[in-house]
Design an enzyme around this catalytic site. Sequence first.
Site, short mmCIF file in Angstrom:
data_model
loop_
_atom_site.label_atom_id
_atom_site.label_comp_id
_atom_site.label_asym_id
_atom_site.label_seq_id
_atom_site.Cartn_x
_atom_site.Cartn_y
_atom_site.Cartn_z
N GLY A 11 -4.01 -28.63 58.16
CA GLY A 11 -3.16 -29.42 57.28
C GLY A 11 -4.03 -30.43 56.54
O GLY A 11 -5.18 -30.66 56.92
N GLY A 47 -3.25 -26.14 61.09
CA GLY A 47 -2.15 -25.68 60.24
C GLY A 47 -2.25 -24.21 59.84
O GLY A 47 -1.24 -23.57 59.58
N GLU A 102 -7.73 -30.45 67.22
CA GLU A 102 -7.11 -31.76 66.95
C GLU A 102 -7.59 -32.90 67.85
O GLU A 102 -7.57 -34.06 67.44
CB GLU A 102 -5.59 -31.66 67.04
CG GLU A 102 -4.94 -30.89 65.89
CD GLU A 102 -4.97 -29.38 66.08
OE1 GLU A 102 -5.43 -28.93 67.15
OE2 GLU A 102 -4.55 -28.66 65.16
N ASP A 105 -0.55 -29.22 67.11
CA ASP A 105 0.81 -29.23 66.57
C ASP A 105 1.12 -27.87 65.94
O ASP A 105 0.61 -26.86 66.42
CB ASP A 105 0.97 -30.41 65.59
CG ASP A 105 0.02 -30.29 64.39
OD1 ASP A 105 -0.97 -29.54 64.46
OD2 ASP A 105 0.28 -30.95 63.36
C1 QUE Z 1 -9.42 -31.13 63.21
C2 QUE Z 1 -8.44 -30.82 62.30
C3 QUE Z 1 -8.78 -30.48 60.98
C4 QUE Z 1 -10.13 -30.47 60.63
C5 QUE Z 1 -11.12 -30.78 61.56
C6 QUE Z 1 -10.75 -31.11 62.84
C7 QUE Z 1 -7.81 -30.17 59.96
C8 QUE Z 1 -8.28 -29.88 58.64
C9 QUE Z 1 -9.66 -29.88 58.37
C10 QUE Z 1 -10.24 -29.65 57.09
C11 QUE Z 1 -11.47 -28.98 56.99
C12 QUE Z 1 -12.07 -28.77 55.76
C13 QUE Z 1 -11.47 -29.21 54.60
C14 QUE Z 1 -10.25 -29.88 54.69
C15 QUE Z 1 -9.65 -30.10 55.93
O1 QUE Z 1 -10.53 -30.16 59.37
O2 QUE Z 1 -6.58 -30.16 60.25
O3 QUE Z 1 -9.67 -30.34 53.57
O4 QUE Z 1 -12.04 -29.01 53.38
O5 QUE Z 1 -7.38 -29.62 57.69
O6 QUE Z 1 -11.70 -31.44 63.76
O7 QUE Z 1 -7.14 -30.83 62.67
#
Ligand code: QUE
Length: 334
Positions: free
Chosen positions: A64, A112, A135, A143
Amino acid sequence: MDSAVIAEKRGSLGLLTLNRPQALNALTHGMIRTLASALADWAADDAVKTVVIRGAGRAFCAGGDVRAVRQAVLDGTQEGANLLRDEYRLNALIGSYPKPYVALLHGITMGGGAGISVHGTYRLADPGLVFAMPETAIGFIPDVGASHFLSRLPAGMYLALTGARIGVGDAGGLITHVVAQENFAHVIEGLARGESPEAIIAPLARKPEPDVLAPHRRRIETIFSAASVEAILERLDRDGSEFARDTAQTIRAMSPTSVRLTFALLRQAAKLDLKQCLALEYRLARRVIVSSDFREGVRAALVDKDRAPQWKPASLAAVGAVDGFFASSGDELF
Ligand code: QUE
């Protein structure tokens, strides 16, 4: 409509393409709304027999948009909670969808991304899949219905507490078939022609890859069935293997509050159905996103990228009872 999701009808198929590749297709609120609206339309559309979801670029979906959730909390708005509310309702819709829902997974599929695939009918995964529920590393909780599927997997508590990344060989129970990404177009064309998912998928399915966790499976199941987080860490410390040492070190680096909440959540979730799991996750998530660990965890992992979060409280011993997180606050998901 949000251009970061392409929703199109191709013959008998409703095709959803996550199209925010520069952010590994991390789900924004706009993307979540577009997905929910297309799915609602297609559920009532007799021309659509099957739905497919896939990701453009290197990943299916990294999670997410937790950066936006964090920013909304800093700005003092309800937008973060509202994004999660709509995301969890989308996860429930997928879990009870009246038509076959086929997720084509490749590359990173975390958080997500799991929530918009695992609850569907078929999860076809390319051999390069990297799956994780990471998470606890950002001061959050598993979640998107993960408490439902992880509480039913033998290694679920291990995956939830450590955020371990696994490949297709260890993702049995999460994926239904291993299908090379180069064959995804063939699946889409067959479903668009109105062929049945089983008839198209079966000839493309490969043998599962070797199970990397296999040598540790018995250890994981024995250790992670302990009655508390402290007991799990004690068993890991007593085990003495390199795997156990690495695992204990990983858990000790995570948010202590997240670790305690995740343990309690998965224990409760084992007796709940998907919608009840999502409702419980929503109660916890609303409280967790305003906590300092979530702000700090997302900052360290995704904003400043220093990977040096300062957790508060800093130790499991200093985290008191977490029962208060589980109480209803009046704003329920369903
Ligand atoms: C835990 C998470 C997420 C995460 C890293 C975690 C997560 C998430 C992203 C993420 C990764 C790369 C992206 C971005 C988001 O990393 O939910 O926009 O370019 O979206 O350790 O829950």
